[in-house]
Design an enzyme around this catalytic site. Structure first.
Site, PDB file in Angstrom:
ATOM      1  N   ASP A   8      36.333  31.869  54.592  1.00  0.00           N
ATOM      2  CA  ASP A   8      36.070  31.185  55.624  1.00  0.00           C
ATOM      3  C   ASP A   8      36.326  30.059  55.630  1.00  0.00           C
ATOM      4  O   ASP A   8      35.597  29.060  55.009  1.00  0.00           O
ATOM      5  CB  ASP A   8      34.452  31.403  56.016  1.00  0.00           C
ATOM      6  CG  ASP A   8      34.237  30.722  57.327  1.00  0.00           C
ATOM      7  OD1 ASP A   8      35.108  30.929  58.391  1.00  0.00           O
ATOM      8  OD2 ASP A   8      33.127  30.336  57.668  1.00  0.00           O
ATOM      9  N   GLU A  68      40.211  33.979  57.396  1.00  0.00           N
ATOM     10  CA  GLU A  68      39.999  34.179  58.675  1.00  0.00           C
ATOM     11  C   GLU A  68      41.270  33.328  59.055  1.00  0.00           C
ATOM     12  O   GLU A  68      41.682  32.270  58.546  1.00  0.00           O
ATOM     13  CB  GLU A  68      38.921  33.385  59.314  1.00  0.00           C
ATOM     14  CG  GLU A  68      38.517  33.620  60.569  1.00  0.00           C
ATOM     15  CD  GLU A  68      37.291  33.151  60.992  1.00  0.00           C
ATOM     16  OE1 GLU A  68      36.419  33.906  61.096  1.00  0.00           O
ATOM     17  OE2 GLU A  68      37.120  31.829  61.318  1.00  0.00           O
ATOM     18  N   ASP A 139      28.306  30.141  56.302  1.00  0.00           N
ATOM     19  CA  ASP A 139      29.782  29.943  55.911  1.00  0.00           C
ATOM     20  C   ASP A 139      30.071  31.360  54.783  1.00  0.00           C
ATOM     21  O   ASP A 139      31.066  31.943  54.684  1.00  0.00           O
ATOM     22  CB  ASP A 139      30.309  28.727  55.123  1.00  0.00           C
ATOM     23  CG  ASP A 139      30.147  27.495  56.377  1.00  0.00           C
ATOM     24  OD1 ASP A 139      30.698  27.928  57.468  1.00  0.00           O
ATOM     25  OD2 ASP A 139      29.380  26.625  56.104  1.00  0.00           O
TER      26      ASP A 139
END
Length: 170
Positions: A8, A68, A139
């Site tokens: 992430d 991502e 996160d």
């Protein structure tokens, strides 16, 4: 069984999660958040992100990575900095071999069953799917969700690769 690194990306906080999965069952191997001070010059922050993620890759030897995709930020400067952070994280993840990218909506749908699930729902589902004692830091939970999303879509990627190889006569 595949070992997958989920990432992430962030320029000050990057979540990571290493998951072992056979596509049906998954377990968390290691996860956390790489934090760098916003007071540091950007080049130093990027260097630290790269070095820390390379350390994770070298220690846990994932077979593949998933990260991502970039989303639209309201502030163009923030979007540029995030893009630069993603670039060095992609470079570090490339040491795993294959790197796959997923939209946040696809990750949420794969993990929570709903593409507009909120962070708390995603964190709760990560905890449940991986049998964790508690919900990881946001996160890290997002990174684990990205790894789980890839674990669930790996068979589709393998079929597509096989079809392309067959069409190419390999």
């Amino acid at each position: 069984m595949a070992r997958i690194l989920g990432i992430d990306p962030g320029s000050r906080a990057t979540g990571f999660g290493v998951v072992d999965s056979d596509g049906q069952r998954s377990r968390a191997v290691h996860y956390g958040v790489i934090r760098v001070s916003g007071d540091l010059p950007l080049v130093r922050r990027l260097d630290l992100l790269y070095a820390e993620l390379v350390t994770v890759v070298e220690e846990y030897a994932p077979d593949e990575a998933a990260i991502e995709e970039v989303f639209m930020a309201k502030n163009p400067r923030s979007a540029l900095v995030l893009g630069q952070a993603r670039g060095v994280l992609l470079l570090a993840a490339g040491r795993c071999g294959e790197v796959h990218e997923y939209a946040a909506r696809a990750v949420k749908k794969a993990v929570a069953g709903y593409g507009q699930a909120d962070k708390q729902q995603v964190g709760h589902m990560v905890k449940m799917l991986l049998g964790l004692d508690k919900v990881p830091a946001q996160d890290a939970a997002d990174a684990l969700a990205i790894a789980l999303c890839h674990a669930h879509t790996r068979p589709m990627h393998a079929q597509a690769r096989a079809a392309l190889d067959k069409a190419a006569g390999k």
